[in-house]
Enzyme design. Structure first.
Site, PDB file in Angstrom:
ATOM      1  N   ARG A 292      -8.938  53.048  36.075  1.00  0.00           N
ATOM      2  CA  ARG A 292      -9.929  54.153  35.509  1.00  0.00           C
ATOM      3  C   ARG A 292     -10.132  55.155  36.621  1.00  0.00           C
ATOM      4  O   ARG A 292      -9.386  55.378  37.625  1.00  0.00           O
ATOM      5  CB  ARG A 292     -11.488  53.428  35.432  1.00  0.00           C
ATOM      6  CG  ARG A 292     -11.323  51.988  34.565  1.00  0.00           C
ATOM      7  CD  ARG A 292     -11.286  52.444  33.175  1.00  0.00           C
ATOM      8  NE  ARG A 292     -11.632  51.344  32.053  1.00  0.00           N
ATOM      9  CZ  ARG A 292     -12.736  51.169  31.666  1.00  0.00           C
ATOM     10  NH1 ARG A 292     -13.733  51.577  31.955  1.00  0.00           N
ATOM     11  NH2 ARG A 292     -12.694  50.086  30.794  1.00  0.00           N
TER      12      ARG A 292
ATOM     13  N   CYS B 113     -23.041  48.074  34.570  1.00  0.00           N
ATOM     14  CA  CYS B 113     -22.754  49.466  35.023  1.00  0.00           C
ATOM     15  C   CYS B 113     -23.444  50.166  35.914  1.00  0.00           C
ATOM     16  O   CYS B 113     -23.072  51.166  36.561  1.00  0.00           O
ATOM     17  CB  CYS B 113     -23.068  50.236  33.696  1.00  0.00           C
ATOM     18  SG  CYS B 113     -21.801  49.173  32.460  1.00  0.00           S
TER      19      CYS B 113
HETATM   20 FE1  SRM Z   1     -19.818  50.287  32.179  1.00  0.00          FE
HETATM   21  C1  SRM Z   1     -19.102  48.784  29.486  1.00  0.00           C
HETATM   22  C2  SRM Z   1     -21.342  52.619  30.556  1.00  0.00           C
HETATM   23  C3  SRM Z   1     -19.935  51.855  34.872  1.00  0.00           C
HETATM   24  C4  SRM Z   1     -18.974  47.365  34.070  1.00  0.00           C
HETATM   25  N1  SRM Z   1     -20.154  50.462  30.151  1.00  0.00           N
HETATM   26  C5  SRM Z   1     -19.623  49.738  29.225  1.00  0.00           C
HETATM   27  C6  SRM Z   1     -19.795  50.634  27.796  1.00  0.00           C
HETATM   28  C7  SRM Z   1     -18.724  51.343  27.518  1.00  0.00           C
HETATM   29  C8  SRM Z   1     -20.326  49.568  26.920  1.00  0.00           C
HETATM   30  C9  SRM Z   1     -19.232  49.072  25.747  1.00  0.00           C
HETATM   31  O1  SRM Z   1     -18.225  48.598  26.248  1.00  0.00           O
HETATM   32  O2  SRM Z   1     -19.375  49.292  24.694  1.00  0.00           O
HETATM   33  C10 SRM Z   1     -20.876  51.381  28.395  1.00  0.00           C
HETATM   34  C11 SRM Z   1     -21.112  52.808  27.499  1.00  0.00           C
HETATM   35  C12 SRM Z   1     -22.612  53.054  27.482  1.00  0.00           C
HETATM   36  C13 SRM Z   1     -23.006  54.444  26.642  1.00  0.00           C
HETATM   37  O3  SRM Z   1     -23.624  54.167  25.570  1.00  0.00           O
HETATM   38  O4  SRM Z   1     -22.457  55.303  27.384  1.00  0.00           O
HETATM   39  C14 SRM Z   1     -20.768  51.461  29.697  1.00  0.00           C
HETATM   40  N2  SRM Z   1     -20.420  52.211  32.557  1.00  0.00           N
HETATM   41  C15 SRM Z   1     -21.060  52.914  31.801  1.00  0.00           C
HETATM   42  C16 SRM Z   1     -21.659  53.802  32.571  1.00  0.00           C
HETATM   43  C17 SRM Z   1     -21.705  55.228  31.817  1.00  0.00           C
HETATM   44  C18 SRM Z   1     -23.118  53.652  33.171  1.00  0.00           C
HETATM   45  C19 SRM Z   1     -23.861  55.130  33.623  1.00  0.00           C
HETATM   46  O5  SRM Z   1     -24.787  54.928  33.268  1.00  0.00           O
HETATM   47  O6  SRM Z   1     -23.308  55.767  34.408  1.00  0.00           O
HETATM   48  C20 SRM Z   1     -20.651  54.058  33.757  1.00  0.00           C
HETATM   49  C21 SRM Z   1     -19.635  54.815  33.385  1.00  0.00           C
HETATM   50  C22 SRM Z   1     -18.432  54.742  34.460  1.00  0.00           C
HETATM   51  C23 SRM Z   1     -17.301  55.798  34.488  1.00  0.00           C
HETATM   52  O7  SRM Z   1     -17.388  56.834  34.302  1.00  0.00           O
HETATM   53  O8  SRM Z   1     -15.982  55.276  34.239  1.00  0.00           O
HETATM   54  C24 SRM Z   1     -20.253  52.532  33.719  1.00  0.00           C
HETATM   55  N3  SRM Z   1     -19.218  49.798  34.159  1.00  0.00           N
HETATM   56  C25 SRM Z   1     -19.631  50.648  35.151  1.00  0.00           C
HETATM   57  C26 SRM Z   1     -19.696  49.953  36.356  1.00  0.00           C
HETATM   58  C27 SRM Z   1     -19.865  50.547  37.765  1.00  0.00           C
HETATM   59  C28 SRM Z   1     -18.817  50.937  38.489  1.00  0.00           C
HETATM   60  O9  SRM Z   1     -17.623  50.792  37.955  1.00  0.00           O
HETATM   61  O10 SRM Z   1     -18.991  51.262  39.701  1.00  0.00           O
HETATM   62  C29 SRM Z   1     -19.391  48.564  35.983  1.00  0.00           C
HETATM   63  C30 SRM Z   1     -19.508  47.347  36.952  1.00  0.00           C
HETATM   64  C31 SRM Z   1     -18.264  47.328  38.049  1.00  0.00           C
HETATM   65  C32 SRM Z   1     -17.295  46.437  37.388  1.00  0.00           C
HETATM   66  O11 SRM Z   1     -16.615  46.974  36.413  1.00  0.00           O
HETATM   67  O12 SRM Z   1     -17.302  45.116  37.754  1.00  0.00           O
HETATM   68  C33 SRM Z   1     -19.483  48.573  34.714  1.00  0.00           C
HETATM   69  N4  SRM Z   1     -19.257  48.208  31.745  1.00  0.00           N
HETATM   70  C34 SRM Z   1     -19.184  47.190  32.779  1.00  0.00           C
HETATM   71  C35 SRM Z   1     -18.686  46.107  31.794  1.00  0.00           C
HETATM   72  C36 SRM Z   1     -18.455  44.684  32.518  1.00  0.00           C
HETATM   73  C37 SRM Z   1     -17.235  44.410  33.010  1.00  0.00           C
HETATM   74  C38 SRM Z   1     -17.064  43.034  33.416  1.00  0.00           C
HETATM   75  O13 SRM Z   1     -16.194  42.868  34.252  1.00  0.00           O
HETATM   76  O14 SRM Z   1     -17.566  42.287  32.718  1.00  0.00           O
HETATM   77  C39 SRM Z   1     -18.691  46.404  30.484  1.00  0.00           C
HETATM   78  C40 SRM Z   1     -18.382  45.386  29.458  1.00  0.00           C
HETATM   79  C41 SRM Z   1     -16.894  45.173  29.199  1.00  0.00           C
HETATM   80  O15 SRM Z   1     -15.947  45.597  29.919  1.00  0.00           O
HETATM   81  O16 SRM Z   1     -16.609  44.194  28.520  1.00  0.00           O
HETATM   82  C42 SRM Z   1     -18.892  47.950  30.532  1.00  0.00           C
HETATM   83 FE1  SF4 Z   2     -23.493  48.885  30.664  1.00  0.00          FE
HETATM   84 FE2  SF4 Z   2     -25.889  49.146  30.647  1.00  0.00          FE
HETATM   85 FE3  SF4 Z   2     -24.375  48.921  28.411  1.00  0.00          FE
HETATM   86 FE4  SF4 Z   2     -24.844  47.078  29.752  1.00  0.00          FE
HETATM   87  S1  SF4 Z   2     -26.603  48.002  28.770  1.00  0.00           S
HETATM   88  S2  SF4 Z   2     -23.037  47.693  29.045  1.00  0.00           S
HETATM   89  S3  SF4 Z   2     -24.897  47.446  31.844  1.00  0.00           S
HETATM   90  S4  SF4 Z   2     -24.331  50.588  29.871  1.00  0.00           S
END
Ligand code: SRM
Ligand code: SF4
Length: 573
Positions: free
Chosen positions: A148, A483
């Site tokens: 990413r 996230c």
């Molecule tokens: Fe995330 C999935 C938003 C950083 C762990 N994340 C999602 C999704 C795409 C939901 C989905 O799969 O349908 C969310 C979209 C929400 C929306 O409506 O916008 C979402 N993640 C975000 C963001 C936008 C949060 C924010 O408010 O800033 C961040 C976008 C990052 C980027 O620009 O790439 C975001 N997500 C993170 C982080 C933090 C980080 O990377 O530093 C994590 C935890 C770190 C990690 O990856 O271990 C994170 N997101 C997840 C996960 C759980 C992954 C796992 O290992 O289980 C999911 C769900 C999945 O992948 O199945 C997920």
């Molecule tokens: Fe990520 Fe928040 Fe959506 Fe959970 S509720 S997948 S932590 S953006």
């Protein structure tokens, strides 16, 4: 010999979707041209993630529409990854225009230094992606089972050091981009590879890409703003005489977990070696290939690199890495992180240019009647010749402002009441909230729309306790995916159900220790009363310089979590 979790009969269904997709094409093009519905097929919606695009629906109106027997209110979220969060003023204006013309009127600055546009309807999607690419940005690989957006400390006060760290982040990012031309064919109308007689290969990923998402960060101590230990792979800059002499390499961080499944847990990375700046890209590539070959492709809840590291051990990862790169790495060098927050306000770089770190609550760039943040930033973009830098804490740095331009920017900052963090409480300026409702399909509870209200309530407590200016990290998410990196908040809230949160306490202020569950399923109406006595206790009994996260451990509110595999447990003694 292939392991059980790679055996064809055990593979997760997403593996066959990837494998049959012809390098991420699937039937996305056909789905886009069908305007009789607002969505695309389920398989294609797995594939569009690799293109940085998510199918979503407005959850605020979901039940009403169900009652009326209407389709969900579908739209798309597009994520634009910019390595290290750096873009120029013209690119900011392009994003601002797109948010106004084709999405919900707001820009979201994410916890990984990217932009998100929410609410793009299908008929506007292709045009929006093209506009992003015309401005030399991309949504490719902002999501999906690939590397990413590569993060990097964005505050260039040590100008030359930060330029080198940023260059490393950009080089890794470029090197790990997939080779498929699917993106260019689908979104940019490039000639089809098949028609031009070419043959496609993915030299690093192969045709099933990675078992799961992969994340990389470059940190510049003493700032751990990128939360390097939450990353699959981290590079921690070792600086001598204002020069990066190399990087400590960390592996196996990741935060996502599932409520009620203790086999899933957040884990902080292990620091395994030291590499020179010239070796960094090679190290990144080979670590990615280790995960490609050894990650679990049968169970997506166990497929992140953190579980590969946990299961095989950090020593094994280092020797496998050295085998693949063909040389021995040095042992890690000493480093010290002081905080994982941002440095707000004005800072002057070594080269004399200025940087203004603004506070953007929840990363949401929006015009409110009494706070026209979005317009203010646009006005700055119209005159600014430096960069806009997105921070890992969802904030924004107006970077490289020349001394001559500073007065004009200062006028706009005051005219539009932009917030350099000075008037904000120490709790609020150290807050992160993930998006959650109404767009996130996985949210179990509110986050971005709730955390500011909880902080309003807690501010009355910290004011009374005399802690208004004390930095305490508070992070919330609407579900356990992590996230907003809630397990690295001194106070962490993780949505359990509508209006209910698990409350975690005790993470390290510099992102060096995970927190621990203090109370499960707390109602939002009870959170303030639960936290108030602990905050008061902290004000009265803390030792000199003691952080809130350390205090709650010393006073026995929670036990320290010293390793991911003890996150769910208290350790005897
Ligand atoms: Fe995330 C999935 C938003 C950083 C762990 N994340 C999602 C999704 C795409 C939901 C989905 O799969 O349908 C969310 C979209 C929400 C929306 O409506 O916008 C979402 N993640 C975000 C963001 C936008 C949060 C924010 O408010 O800033 C961040 C976008 C990052 C980027 O620009 O790439 C975001 N997500 C993170 C982080 C933090 C980080 O990377 O530093 C994590 C935890 C770190 C990690 O990856 O271990 C994170 N997101 C997840 C996960 C759980 C992954 C796992 O290992 O289980 C999911 C769900 C999945 O992948 O199945 C997920
Ligand atoms: Fe990520 Fe928040 Fe959506 Fe959970 S509720 S997948 S932590 S953006």
């Amino acid at each position: 010999m292939i392991s059980e979790n790679q055996a064809p009969q055990n593979l997760h269904k997403n593996e066959s979707i990837k494998s049959a997709s012809n390098f991420l094409r699937g039937t996305i093009l056909e789905g886009l041209s069908d305007l009789t519905s607002g969505d695309i097929s389920a398989d294609d919606s797995q594939l569009t993630k690799f293109h940085g695009i998510y199918l979503q629906d407005d959850r605020d109106v979901r039940s009403e529409r169900r009652k009326q027997k209407l389709d969900k209110a579908y739209s798309f979220m597009a994520r634009v990854g910019i390595p290290g969060g750096v873009c120029n003023a013209e690119q900011w204006i392009v994003m601002d225009n797109l948010s106004r013309d084709y999405s919900n009127g707001t820009l979201k600055l994410t916890t990984r230094q990217a932009f998100q546009l929410h609410g793009i309807i299908k008929s506007n999607l292709k045009h929006s992606i093209r506009v992003i690419n015309d401005a030399l940005m991309t949504t490719l690989c902002a999501c999906g089972d690939v590397n990413r957006n590569v993060m990097c400390n964005p505050n260039p006060h040590l100008s030359s050091v930060h330029a080198d760290a940023q260059a490393t982040a950009e080089a890794i990012s470029k090197h790990l981009m997939p080779a498929t031309r699917a993106y260019h064919e689908i979104w940019l109308d490039e000639k089809k590879v098949a028609e031009s007689g070419g043959e496609e290969v993915e030299p690093i990923y192969g045709k099933t890409y990675l078992p799961r998402k992969f994340k990389i960060a470059v940190a510049v101590p003493p700032s751990n703003d990128v939360d390097v230990f939450a990353h699959c792979l981290g590079f921690i800059a070792i600086v001598e005489s204002d020069k990066i002499v190399g990087y400590n390499v960390s592996v196996g961080g990741g935060l996502g977990m599932t409520h009620g499944n203790e086999a899933t847990f957040p884990r902080l990375a292990d620091v395994i070696a030291f590499c020179t700046p010239e070796q960094a890209v090679d190290v990144a590539e080979k670590i990615v290939t280790i995960q490609r070959d050894h990650g679990d492709r049968s169970n997506r809840a166990h497929a992140r690199f953190k579980y590969t590291v946990e299961d095989k051990g950090a020593d094994w990862i280092r020797s496998e890495l050295e085998r693949r790169i063909g040389y021995t790495l040095e042992n890690p060098r000493k480093f010290l992180f002081e905080s994982n927050g941002d440095r707000y306000g004005w800072h002057q770089g070594q080269d004399g240019n200025w940087h203004l770190n603004l506070f953007v609550e929840g990363g949401r760039v929006i015009d409110l009647p009494d706070f026209p943040l979005k317009t203010g930033l646009r006005k700055i973009a119209e005159i600014h010749t430096g960069e806009f830098r997105l921070t890992a804490n969802q904030n924004l740095i107006i970077a490289n402002i020349t001394p001559e331009q500073k007065p004009a920017i200062e006028v706009l900052v005051s005219e539009y009441k932009l917030n350099p963090g000075e008037h904000v409480s120490g709790l609020r300026r150290n807050s992160i909230a993930c998006v959650a409702l109404p767009t996130c399909g996985l949210a179990l509870a509110e986050s971005e729309r709730y955390l500011p209200k909880l902080i309003d309530e807690l501010e009355t407590v910290i004011e009374e306790a005399g802690l208004r200016n004390d930095d305490i990290t508070i992070r919330s998410t609407g579900c356990p995916n992590g996230c907003g990196r809630p397990y690295l908040g001194e106070i962490g809230l993780v949505g359990k159900a509508p209006g209910k949160y698990n409350l975690y306490l005790g993470a390290g202020f510099a992102g060096e220790r995970l927190n621990k569950l203090y109370r499960a399923s707390v109602k939002n109406t009870e959170l303030k009363d639960l936290l108030a006595p602990i905050i008061r206790d902290y004000a009265q009994k803390r030792k000199d310089g003691e952080r809130f996260g350390e205090f709650v451990i010393r006073e026995g509110y929670v036990q320290a979590t010293n390793a991911g595999n003890e996150f769910h447990h208290n350790v005897a003694g």
